[in-house]
Enzyme design. Sequence first.
Site, PDB file in Angstrom:
ATOM      1  N   SER A 139       0.856  -1.189   0.000  1.00 10.26           N
ATOM      2  CA  SER A 139       0.000   0.000   0.000  1.00 10.26           C
ATOM      3  C   SER A 139       0.885   1.228   0.000  1.00 10.26           C
ATOM      4  CB  SER A 139      -0.893   0.010   1.244  1.00 10.26           C
ATOM      5  OG  SER A 139      -1.523   1.261   1.425  1.00 10.26           O
ATOM      6  N   TYR A 152      -2.164   0.609  10.216  1.00 13.15           N
ATOM      7  CA  TYR A 152      -2.206  -0.185   8.990  1.00 13.15           C
ATOM      8  C   TYR A 152      -0.923   0.000   8.197  1.00 13.15           C
ATOM      9  CZ  TYR A 152      -3.733  -1.711   4.335  1.00 13.15           C
ATOM     10  OH  TYR A 152      -3.829  -2.340   3.101  1.00 13.15           O
TER      11      TYR A 152
END
Length: 233
Positions: A139, A152
């Site tokens: 990501s 995250y």
Amino acid sequence: MTTTALVTGAARGFGLALTAALVARGDTVVVDGRDAAALAAATADLPGPGTAVAVPGDLTDAAHRGALHSAVRRAGGLDLLVHNAGTLGPSPLPRLAELAPHAFADLWETNVAAPLALTRLLLPFLRTGPAGTVVTLSSDAAVEAYPGWGGYGATKAALDQLAAVLGAEEPGLRVYAFDPGDMRTDMHQRAFPGEDISDRPEPATVVPALLTLLRQRPPSGRHRAADLLEATR
């Protein structure tokens, strides 16, 4: 050439779109997901000539990882392992000052510890073939500082590092951290509750970038879908 793959988190989103593409080209794909009914419904009638083998369960459970190992053995081996399953954590996304320790522990267990444990279990299969490949879903939150994305993003950064080290330690394999970019998925919607994310691309439109990466087989490393798609235009 057809392959045997394992794709985690394949009941929906990018995992399902990738599984459909692999089955369509003739691969055998072992798939997992926490929701047994959703996994079965999503993968039961994917158009072949390949097949999807559903093994429902939670990757943080060692017994489930053992079941995946058994499914791979019955399939005759493993060429491609895709760590797609993951968790976003609390929604709305909390700032680090409000991120509860138990929530970060769950993020770490799901996004980092479980993929590493599964990789260790399946490495003997991956080492035996001529084109063993491991893909971890990354990501931009792993490399950029976005408020609210600290928990995250930290786990994705850790997973990126695990992929980089595995690539250095296993020169006979290809190990890629693949950043698909924003997609129109349930997880992305949870990151932006109440917002319209219809401008994000559907996961199926990102799959060709990963297939290009797998076909070209560059050295192990981190790759962005946007760059791979741009290179094919």
